[in-house]
Structures are given as structure tokens and as C-alpha cells.
Design a protein around this motif. Structure first.
Motif, mmCIF file in Angstrom:
data_model
loop_
_atom_site.group_PDB
_atom_site.id
_atom_site.type_symbol
_atom_site.label_atom_id
_atom_site.label_comp_id
_atom_site.label_asym_id
_atom_site.label_seq_id
_atom_site.Cartn_x
_atom_site.Cartn_y
_atom_site.Cartn_z
ATOM 1 N N UNK A 210 -1.658 48.839 16.783
ATOM 2 C CA UNK A 210 -1.011 47.560 17.186
ATOM 3 C C UNK A 210 -1.852 46.361 16.657
ATOM 4 N N UNK A 211 -2.976 46.512 16.962
ATOM 5 C CA UNK A 211 -3.946 45.129 16.729
ATOM 6 C C UNK A 211 -4.186 45.026 15.259
ATOM 7 N N UNK A 212 -4.315 46.192 14.858
ATOM 8 C CA UNK A 212 -4.751 45.926 13.272
ATOM 9 C C UNK A 212 -3.532 45.827 12.457
ATOM 10 N N UNK A 213 -2.340 46.105 13.024
ATOM 11 C CA UNK A 213 -1.060 45.808 12.145
ATOM 12 C C UNK A 213 -0.985 44.221 11.984
ATOM 13 N N UNK A 214 -1.665 43.440 13.032
ATOM 14 C CA UNK A 214 -1.804 42.028 12.762
ATOM 15 C C UNK A 214 -2.588 41.541 11.537
ATOM 16 N N UNK A 215 -3.577 42.409 11.223
ATOM 17 C CA UNK A 215 -3.981 41.807 9.766
ATOM 18 C C UNK A 215 -3.416 41.785 8.606
ATOM 19 N N UNK A 216 -2.478 42.618 8.126
ATOM 20 C CA UNK A 216 -1.468 42.190 6.933
ATOM 21 C C UNK A 216 -0.477 41.117 7.294
ATOM 22 N N UNK A 217 -0.263 40.888 8.615
ATOM 23 C CA UNK A 217 0.648 40.101 8.914
ATOM 24 C C UNK A 217 0.193 38.465 8.940
ATOM 25 N N UNK A 218 -1.153 38.456 9.290
ATOM 26 C CA UNK A 218 -1.836 37.109 9.213
ATOM 27 C C UNK A 218 -3.044 36.599 8.357
ATOM 28 N N UNK A 219 -2.960 37.949 7.338
ATOM 29 C CA UNK A 219 -3.809 37.770 6.406
ATOM 30 C C UNK A 219 -3.895 36.566 5.395
ATOM 31 N N UNK A 220 -2.467 36.309 5.023
ATOM 32 C CA UNK A 220 -1.978 35.241 4.104
ATOM 33 C C UNK A 220 -1.015 34.159 4.970
ATOM 34 N N UNK A 221 -1.412 33.950 6.264
ATOM 35 C CA UNK A 221 -0.572 33.212 7.204
ATOM 36 C C UNK A 221 -0.469 31.736 6.636
ATOM 37 N N UNK A 222 0.447 30.826 6.917
ATOM 38 C CA UNK A 222 0.240 29.396 6.797
ATOM 39 C C UNK A 222 -0.340 28.590 7.955
ATOM 40 N N UNK A 223 -0.864 27.551 7.932
ATOM 41 C CA UNK A 223 -1.462 26.997 8.991
ATOM 42 C C UNK A 223 -0.702 26.541 10.152
ATOM 43 N N UNK A 224 0.812 26.573 9.994
ATOM 44 C CA UNK A 224 1.650 26.272 10.881
ATOM 45 C C UNK A 224 2.606 27.472 10.968
ATOM 46 N N UNK A 225 3.119 27.635 12.535
ATOM 47 C CA UNK A 225 3.931 28.710 12.462
ATOM 48 C C UNK A 225 5.435 28.303 12.110
ATOM 49 N N UNK A 226 6.499 29.342 12.116
ATOM 50 C CA UNK A 226 7.669 28.930 11.830
ATOM 51 C C UNK A 226 7.973 28.154 12.964
ATOM 52 N N UNK A 227 9.206 26.903 12.733
ATOM 53 C CA UNK A 227 9.892 26.456 13.907
ATOM 54 C C UNK A 227 10.724 27.320 14.729
#
Length: 230
Positions: A210-227
Motif C-alpha cells: 500500500x505504501x509503495x503504491x503511492x510512488x506512481x501516484x505522487x511521482x509526477x504530482x502537482x504542487x497543489x491538491x485537487x480542490x
């Protein structure tokens, strides 16, 4: 930066300001008051809460600052994984040392109160190592899945997260009651009395996945979260 945030959250706030005063409070109560078996001395609750909070708010606070100072998302994620898991390892060890002190003194003072610990659901006989490993297992589970849920919310936003959650709930309910999937294996697993080592290995494994699934999710994440409206 991640290390300093961790040291402040766990070392100063959690241990110095909360857990140690709780330990002293329960020692005082146990020594001066007659506590029965219905009393449960609890000092571990804040630890679980702070691990949950750090998995969400810790990364949320550090992320834009670290990227603004020149760090890459990949390096930040790797650092967060290592420091986060190391912090869970250390903080649960210190917590169990405190619980051992509390238990030892209660036994010496003939205090009948029980110590709140998740290991009591697995093994009633106290050993420091087994209790520490089970505490560590639960804390890693909390850290990993809290961060996973946060990253999903970060990328999808509140509305899409709720929609996808309900889609999964509906699909799961239909699959269960339609008979398309045989759940006899799952029912067999639930009814088995597995050894603590098997349970520990299984929970740690799914927590790390579960922790390492976050890697592809946040690897190219924008600086601000979705509203919240997204």
C-alpha cells in the motif's frame, strides 16, 4: 527537512509533551489509587494518532517547500518512506519500553488494572518482543494506508474520491451477493488460528505494498491538491 519534521512531531510533541506525562499520570494513579481489573491504562492512543497525522499532514506540509527548494518528487518520496518507517520503528520501541515500565511497576505494586495494547487480541501472555512487533505491525499499517488514502484524495479531489469509493462499494456488494466469486477461501482464512508470525508477515507485506503504491501516484504530482469540488 523530513527528519526535522519527524523529530519535532514524534520526539518533542508526542513523547515529551504527551506520552511521558501520560505515563507519569498512570503511574501516579496506580500507586495512590486502588484500581480494579475494569480499569485500562492507555498511553498508546496518541502514538497511533500522531502516526496517522504525520502520514497525512507531514508530507502535505513538506511537499511544496521541498520542491520549491530544489528537491525532486522522487527523492522526497524515498526520503519520506525511509524516515517515516524508521520513525515508526523507533517510536513504537520507545512506546513499548514505557508500557513495560508501567506493567512492571503495576505488577510490583499489585495493581489490577490492565494495559491497553493490540497484542492482547493475539496473545494474552506478555513478552516484550512479541508485543513490540505487533505494535509495530499496527503502526506500519496505519502509516501506509493513511498515506495511500491521502495520495488518492490529493490526486483525485474529494468529489472523485467519493465517487470511486462508492463505485467500488457497489461492485463489491454486487460481486458478493451475485455469487460470481467464491468467498469460501476467505471465510476459511478468517476462521483459521494463524501463528502471530504469519499474521505479522501478512500485515507488514500488504502495508508495504500500500505504501509503495503511492510512488506512481505522487511521482509526477502537482504542487497543489485537487480542490474539494473536483
Amino acid at each position: 527537512m523530513v527528519y526535522e519534521e519527524t523529530l519535532f512531531a514524534f520526539g518533542k510533541l508526542l513523547l515529551l509533551y504527551i506520552t511521558i506525562p501520560l505515563l507519569l499520570l498512570w503511574l501516579f494513579i496506580g500507586y495512590f489509587f486502588n484500581l480494579g481489573e475494569d480499569v485500562i491504562a492507555a498511553i498508546s492512543g496518541p502514538t497511533y494518532f500522531f502516526i496517522l497525522l504525520f502520514a497525512i499532514n507531514g508530507f502535505k506540509t513538506i511537499f511544496p517547500v521541498a520542491i520549491g527548494m530544489g528537491s525532486t518528487r522522487v527523492n522526497l518520496l524515498k526520503t519520506f518512506y525511509v524516515v517515516g518507517l524508521a520513525s515508526v520503528l523507533v517510536i513504537t520501541f520507545i512506546l513499548n519500553v514505557f508500557q513495560w515500565i508501567l506493567l512492571t511497576l503495576y505488577e510490583r505494586w499489585n495493581v489490577a488494572a490492565n494495559i491497553l495494547h493490540p497484542a492482547t487480541f493475539f496473545n494474552q501472555e506478555y513478552t516484550f518482543l512479541s508485543y513490540y512487533l505487533i505494535d509495530f505491525m499496527f503502526c506500519v499499517f496505519t502509516f501506509s494506508f493513511a498515506f495511500l488514502l491521502y495520495t488518492i484524495y490529493y490526486r483525485l479531489g474529494f468529489k472523485k474520491s467519493v465517487i470511486w469509493f462508492m463505485v467500488l462499494v457497489i461492485i463489491g456488494t454486487l460481486v458478493k451477493y451475485s455469487g460470481l466469486v467464491d468467498f469460501s477461501l476467505w471465510e476459511w482464512i478468517v476462521t483459521q488460528d494463524f501463528h502471530d508470525t504469519v499474521i505479522f508477515s501478512f500485515v507488514i507485506t500488504i502495508s508495504l505494498i500500500a505504501l509503495f503504491i503511492t510512488y506512481p501516484i505522487m511521482r509526477n504530482a502537482p504542487l497543489t491538491a485537487k480542490s474539494k469540488k473536483d
